[in-house]
Design a protein around this motif. Structure first.
Motif, PDB file in Angstrom:
ATOM      1  N   VAL A  47      -3.497 -10.684  46.913  1.00  0.00           N
ATOM      2  CA  VAL A  47      -3.692 -11.997  47.510  1.00  0.00           C
ATOM      3  C   VAL A  47      -2.716 -12.920  46.814  1.00  0.00           C
ATOM      4  O   VAL A  47      -2.624 -12.938  45.586  1.00  0.00           O
ATOM      5  CB  VAL A  47      -5.146 -12.490  47.323  1.00  0.00           C
ATOM      6  CG1 VAL A  47      -5.324 -13.881  47.891  1.00  0.00           C
ATOM      7  CG2 VAL A  47      -6.104 -11.510  47.970  1.00  0.00           C
ATOM      8  N   ARG A  48      -1.971 -13.698  47.575  1.00  0.00           N
ATOM      9  CA  ARG A  48      -0.888 -14.468  46.998  1.00  0.00           C
ATOM     10  C   ARG A  48      -1.035 -15.946  47.354  1.00  0.00           C
ATOM     11  O   ARG A  48      -1.417 -16.302  48.445  1.00  0.00           O
ATOM     12  CB  ARG A  48       0.438 -13.937  47.536  1.00  0.00           C
ATOM     13  CG  ARG A  48       1.645 -14.562  46.909  1.00  0.00           C
ATOM     14  CD  ARG A  48       2.896 -13.907  47.463  1.00  0.00           C
ATOM     15  NE  ARG A  48       4.084 -14.486  46.914  1.00  0.00           N
ATOM     16  CZ  ARG A  48       4.584 -15.658  47.254  1.00  0.00           C
ATOM     17  NH1 ARG A  48       3.988 -16.392  48.140  1.00  0.00           N
ATOM     18  NH2 ARG A  48       5.687 -16.111  46.707  1.00  0.00           N
ATOM     19  N   ASN A  49      -0.688 -16.787  46.398  1.00  0.00           N
ATOM     20  CA  ASN A  49      -0.613 -18.234  46.604  1.00  0.00           C
ATOM     21  C   ASN A  49       0.860 -18.595  46.653  1.00  0.00           C
ATOM     22  O   ASN A  49       1.662 -18.048  45.887  1.00  0.00           O
ATOM     23  CB  ASN A  49      -1.309 -18.939  45.433  1.00  0.00           C
ATOM     24  CG  ASN A  49      -1.360 -20.439  45.596  1.00  0.00           C
ATOM     25  OD1 ASN A  49      -0.335 -21.076  45.816  1.00  0.00           O
ATOM     26  ND2 ASN A  49      -2.539 -21.002  45.452  1.00  0.00           N
ATOM     27  N   LYS A  50       1.258 -19.517  47.526  1.00  0.00           N
ATOM     28  CA  LYS A  50       2.678 -19.837  47.661  1.00  0.00           C
ATOM     29  C   LYS A  50       3.275 -20.440  46.391  1.00  0.00           C
ATOM     30  O   LYS A  50       4.492 -20.439  46.218  1.00  0.00           O
ATOM     31  CB  LYS A  50       2.920 -20.774  48.856  1.00  0.00           C
ATOM     32  CG  LYS A  50       2.293 -22.144  48.717  1.00  0.00           C
ATOM     33  CD  LYS A  50       2.555 -22.979  49.961  1.00  0.00           C
ATOM     34  CE  LYS A  50       1.890 -24.343  49.820  1.00  0.00           C
ATOM     35  NZ  LYS A  50       2.131 -25.158  51.005  1.00  0.00           N
ATOM     36  N   ASN A  51       2.449 -20.904  45.465  1.00  0.00           N
ATOM     37  CA  ASN A  51       2.941 -21.460  44.205  1.00  0.00           C
ATOM     38  C   ASN A  51       3.050 -20.419  43.093  1.00  0.00           C
ATOM     39  O   ASN A  51       3.432 -20.742  41.981  1.00  0.00           O
ATOM     40  CB  ASN A  51       2.038 -22.605  43.731  1.00  0.00           C
ATOM     41  CG  ASN A  51       2.072 -23.779  44.681  1.00  0.00           C
ATOM     42  OD1 ASN A  51       3.092 -24.049  45.303  1.00  0.00           O
ATOM     43  ND2 ASN A  51       0.954 -24.461  44.809  1.00  0.00           N
ATOM     44  N   LEU A  52       2.692 -19.179  43.395  1.00  0.00           N
ATOM     45  CA  LEU A  52       2.759 -18.106  42.405  1.00  0.00           C
ATOM     46  C   LEU A  52       4.055 -17.320  42.596  1.00  0.00           C
ATOM     47  O   LEU A  52       4.332 -16.801  43.671  1.00  0.00           O
ATOM     48  CB  LEU A  52       1.561 -17.163  42.548  1.00  0.00           C
ATOM     49  CG  LEU A  52       1.513 -15.981  41.582  1.00  0.00           C
ATOM     50  CD1 LEU A  52       1.396 -16.469  40.140  1.00  0.00           C
ATOM     51  CD2 LEU A  52       0.355 -15.076  41.935  1.00  0.00           C
ATOM     52  N   ASN A  53       4.859 -17.270  41.560  1.00  0.00           N
ATOM     53  CA  ASN A  53       6.114 -16.516  41.586  1.00  0.00           C
ATOM     54  C   ASN A  53       5.927 -15.224  40.805  1.00  0.00           C
ATOM     55  O   ASN A  53       5.263 -15.214  39.767  1.00  0.00           O
ATOM     56  CB  ASN A  53       7.239 -17.331  40.932  1.00  0.00           C
ATOM     57  CG  ASN A  53       7.450 -18.653  41.627  1.00  0.00           C
ATOM     58  OD1 ASN A  53       7.539 -18.719  42.839  1.00  0.00           O
ATOM     59  ND2 ASN A  53       7.501 -19.718  40.842  1.00  0.00           N
ATOM     60  N   TRP A  69       3.396 -19.822  37.584  1.00  0.00           N
ATOM     61  CA  TRP A  69       3.099 -20.830  38.593  1.00  0.00           C
ATOM     62  C   TRP A  69       4.231 -21.844  38.669  1.00  0.00           C
ATOM     63  O   TRP A  69       4.769 -22.263  37.660  1.00  0.00           O
ATOM     64  CB  TRP A  69       1.807 -21.565  38.269  1.00  0.00           C
ATOM     65  CG  TRP A  69       0.602 -20.662  38.325  1.00  0.00           C
ATOM     66  CD1 TRP A  69       0.003 -20.052  37.276  1.00  0.00           C
ATOM     67  CD2 TRP A  69      -0.105 -20.265  39.491  1.00  0.00           C
ATOM     68  NE1 TRP A  69      -1.045 -19.297  37.716  1.00  0.00           N
ATOM     69  CE2 TRP A  69      -1.152 -19.406  39.078  1.00  0.00           C
ATOM     70  CE3 TRP A  69       0.020 -20.544  40.834  1.00  0.00           C
ATOM     71  CZ2 TRP A  69      -2.031 -18.831  39.967  1.00  0.00           C
ATOM     72  CZ3 TRP A  69      -0.867 -19.968  41.721  1.00  0.00           C
ATOM     73  CH2 TRP A  69      -1.882 -19.135  41.284  1.00  0.00           C
TER      74      TRP A  69
END
Length: 70
Positions: A47-53, A69
Motif C-alpha cells: 500500500v503506497r502513499n504518494k508522499n512516500l519515496n 517521506w
C-alpha cells in the motif's frame, strides 16, 4: 543464468540428500545475487502513499531502509 543452470543441474541429482543440500546452497546464492525464481517467488502486497519515496529494485524487492517521506 548461473542460478538457472544450477537449478537444471539439480533436476538431474538422484540422491535426495545431495539434491536438498544443493537447493540449500542455491537458495543462498540466489539471495546473495538478488535473483528470484518464479516457482519459489511469493506475492507481496504494498500500500503506497504518494508522499512516500522508495527505491524500486529490478528483482521486485522493496527495502524499508530506502523509504523516506517527502
Amino acid at each position: 543464468m548461473d542460478v538457472g543452470e544450477k537449478v537444471l543441474e539439480l533436476f538431474n541429482v538422484a540422491d535426495y540428500n545431495k539434491r536438498i543440500e544443493g537447493y540449500r546452497t542455491l537458495n543462498k546464492v540466489a539471495v546473495e545475487a538478488g535473483a528470484t525464481i518464479p516457482l519459489l517467488q511469493s506475492v507481496v502486497t504494498v500500500v503506497r502513499n504518494k508522499n512516500l519515496n522508495y527505491a524500486k529494485y529490478q528483482n521486485g524487492w522493496i527495502l524499508g531502509n530506502t523509504m523516506d517521506w517527502s
